[in-house]
Enzyme design. Structure first.
Site, PDB file in Angstrom:
ATOM      1  N   ARG A 294       0.828  -1.210   0.000  1.00 48.09           N
ATOM      2  CA  ARG A 294       0.000   0.000   0.000  1.00 48.09           C
ATOM      3  C   ARG A 294       0.858   1.253   0.000  1.00 48.09           C
ATOM      4  O   ARG A 294       1.763   1.389   0.810  1.00 48.09           O
ATOM      5  CB  ARG A 294      -0.909   0.004   1.231  1.00 48.09           C
ATOM      6  N   ARG A 309       0.954   1.456  10.431  1.00 53.74           N
ATOM      7  CA  ARG A 309       0.541   1.796   9.059  1.00 53.74           C
ATOM      8  C   ARG A 309       1.778   1.740   8.174  1.00 53.74           C
ATOM      9  O   ARG A 309       2.639   2.609   8.239  1.00 53.74           O
ATOM     10  CB  ARG A 309      -0.068   3.202   9.043  1.00 53.74           C
ATOM     11  N   GLU A 381      -8.443   0.464  14.277  1.00 50.41           N
ATOM     12  CA  GLU A 381      -8.925  -0.508  13.299  1.00 50.41           C
ATOM     13  C   GLU A 381      -7.949  -1.662  13.060  1.00 50.41           C
ATOM     14  O   GLU A 381      -6.775  -1.461  12.768  1.00 50.41           O
ATOM     15  CB  GLU A 381      -9.163   0.218  11.965  1.00 50.41           C
ATOM     16  N   SER A 384     -11.546  -4.964   8.676  1.00 49.49           N
ATOM     17  CA  SER A 384     -12.565  -4.259   7.924  1.00 49.49           C
ATOM     18  C   SER A 384     -13.379  -5.291   7.154  1.00 49.49           C
ATOM     19  O   SER A 384     -12.805  -6.131   6.472  1.00 49.49           O
ATOM     20  CB  SER A 384     -11.898  -3.278   6.970  1.00 49.49           C
ATOM     21  N   ARG A 423      -0.337  -5.067  12.084  1.00 53.11           N
ATOM     22  CA  ARG A 423      -1.254  -4.282  12.893  1.00 53.11           C
ATOM     23  C   ARG A 423      -1.685  -5.068  14.139  1.00 53.11           C
ATOM     24  O   ARG A 423      -1.788  -4.519  15.236  1.00 53.11           O
ATOM     25  CB  ARG A 423      -2.470  -3.877  12.067  1.00 53.11           C
TER      26      ARG A 423
END
Length: 468
Positions: A294, A309, A381, A384, A423
């Site tokens: 990403r 992140r 988070e 998802s 994460r």
RNA sequence: GCCGGGGUGCCCGAGCGGUCUAAGGGGCUGGCCUGGAGAGCCAGUGCCCCGUGUGGGGCGCGCGGGUUCGAAUCCCGCCCCCGGCGCCA
């Protein structure tokens, strides 16, 4: 009796709305706080396209008729017809050029339309309107965070049992790099840039154990385990994501028509591209495992520290192809699977119903699973989970064939994180931290560490002080 | 990466510039027939557009261009599959 009343169905729900009930479609777009004008634009271009297409098809028909006459004719008459056909083609040329332009415009507009918004989605422009729907676990809350913890729970009418601690856990980035000394983002920054990392020894084993834990559970639940392509072609990528995601998340391979996947969701969605799936094999449930790449272009300087992140990480992803009438139940199954995994890890979490303005174009509804981070004093988070209904299926041309009557319609697709490695590691680093900096390894992971001679078995300990 | 062979509808398979716009099978769906099943017969079985009609039409032979009045059929580029050589973890 003639059995079929030939009722022609427009298969894609959004195109159907666009043509037959644009006001309702506008309402959905407004719910996302997007400009409802795109509906009018798309509608008028669709209409223009259809009109032009009809004109051209009529001319094509005339041309076909002439072409078919030609071989039956001879001499001068034949020459006359050929000239006539040629002239017709000349006329067509300009119109077809116009059609291509309009078509391109139409395509672009249609693909820019977001999914409809499910009725249970809370309405609001951004994530501050997300609504927690349940809490699990007993978070450890540092004294200094009690007020904000209450704000994050009681405001929504939940009374969440918590444990007060008077020492503040060390943040995940700090403990990883400075206390355990099992990560190095500084060196990674030098060689690859920010948001990259080196991880060492125990943390690498932990990463692998988390993935093994997730695939072990999902395969036991009947999910087909998949190791998918890590790169996809452009036209597949656009079938799976919206333009914003493309811009912010996707890496391109120089000189090739290939893009690195940002999640296995992309490859798994593509697994049945252009297929008609018979209803009796549905639902098709997959568990994909892959690295995720990403760009995080839209993230600014948020979460720059540590591995929360990052530009690459490992993830086990759930992906399901389902019949429309079962997709909402399956969405619940997917989020429950994720919850099961996080309950096993004993990480306190809440499930949040994502607000309309924060949804992302593909999803009709989205749940996030957020874990309490004791050092940050916030739920963050981890998972998802989305029902994209027929939004991806339309783009990827994946249809459902009913046994009776051979009716075709677009299927529904759903995706959800099972576990994203780095994460989840940050969550473990903060939640399973002892006062002396030791990380107690969640019990469910231990059996996956047994197989490695050198893997940590019960805890990860702070690095020994260097002697100087 | 190089050389050779090949990609046709859900599947098998013909067609290799115009005899109509894919022959012929098989499968599947529906109908007729039947007490029921089978067989048999009939129809449907890619995408799209127009039309309030069980009507009309356009586009489809791996993908994208080109030649031609006309292309599954000829030409160019790309992708994929099979075989051989080379390279490689």
């Amino acid at each position: 009796m003639f059995q079929l009343f030939w009722c022609k169905v427009l298969a894609w729900s959004i195109l159907k709305l666009l043509r037959e009930d644009p006001e309702t479609l506008k309402e959905h777009v407004k719910k996302r706080f997007m400009d409802p004008n795109i509906v009018d634009k798309a509608r008028s271009v669709d209409l223009e396209w259809r009109k032009l297409l009809t004109t051209i098809q009529e001319m094509r028909h005339r041309h076909n008729v002439i072409s078919r006459e030609i071989p039956k004719l001879k001499g001068e008459e034949k020459e006359k017809k050929i000239v006539e056909a040629r002239n017709l083609l000349k006329e067509l040329e300009a119109l077809e050029k116009k059609l291509r332009e309009v078509e391109e415009k139409r395509e672009k507009l249609l693909l820019s339309l977001p999914n409809i918004v499910h009725e249970s989605v809370p309405i609001g422009p951004d994530d501050s309107y997300n609504v927690p729907i349940r809490f699990w676990g007993k978070p450890r809350v540092w004294i200094g965070h009690i007020e904000s913890f209450k704000e994050q729970t009681e405001r929504y009418g939940f009374r969440v049992d918590y444990e007060v601690i008077d020492w503040r856990p060390i943040g995940h980035a700090d403990i990883l790099e400075n206390v355990l000394r099992l990560g190095d983002t500084f060196k990674a920054g030098q060689v690859a840039g920010s948001r990259f990392y080196y991880l060492f020894n125990d943390i690498v084993f932990l990463d692998m154990a988390l993935l093994a834990y997730a695939i072990d559970y999902l395969t036991s639940r009947g999910y087909t385990l998949v190791l998918p392509p890590y790169m996809l072609r452009y036209n597949i990528m656009t079938g799976v994501i919206d333009l914003d995601t493309f811009k912010d998340a996707i890496y391109k391979i120089e000189g090739e028509d290939l893009y690195l996947i940002a999640t296995a969701e992309h490859s798994l969605a593509a697994l049945h591209v252009s297929e008609d799936l018979p209803e009796e094999i549905l639902p098709l449930k997959y568990a994909g495992i892959s690295p995720c790449f990403r760009r995080e272009a839209g993230a600014g300087s948020r979460d720059l520290k540590g591995v929360f992140r990052v530009h690459q990480f490992h993830k086990v992803e759930q992906y399901v192809f389902a019949k429309p009438e079962e997709s909402w139940d399956i969405m619940e199954e997917l989020i429950r699977n994720a919850e099961y995994l996080f309950q096993g890890l004993e990480l306190p979490y809440r499930v949040v119903n994502i607000a309309s303005g924060d949804l992302g174009a593909p999803a009709a509804k989205k749940y996030d699973l957020e874990v309490w981070m004791p050092a940050q004093g916030r739920y963050r988070e981890m998972v998802s989970c989305s029902n994209t209904t027929d939004w991806q299926a339309y783009r990827l041309k994946i249809r459902l064939v009913r046994r009776k009557g051979m009716v075709k319609e677009y299927i529904h697709t759903l995706n959800s994180t099972a576990i994203a490695s780095t994460r989840t590691i940050t969550a473990i680093l903060e939640n399973c931290q002892e006062e002396d900096g030791t990380i107690v390894i969640p019990r469910v992971l231990r059996k996956y560490l047994e197989v490695f001679e050198k893997a940590p078995k019960e805890a990860i300990h702070p690095a020994k002080k260097e002697k100087n």
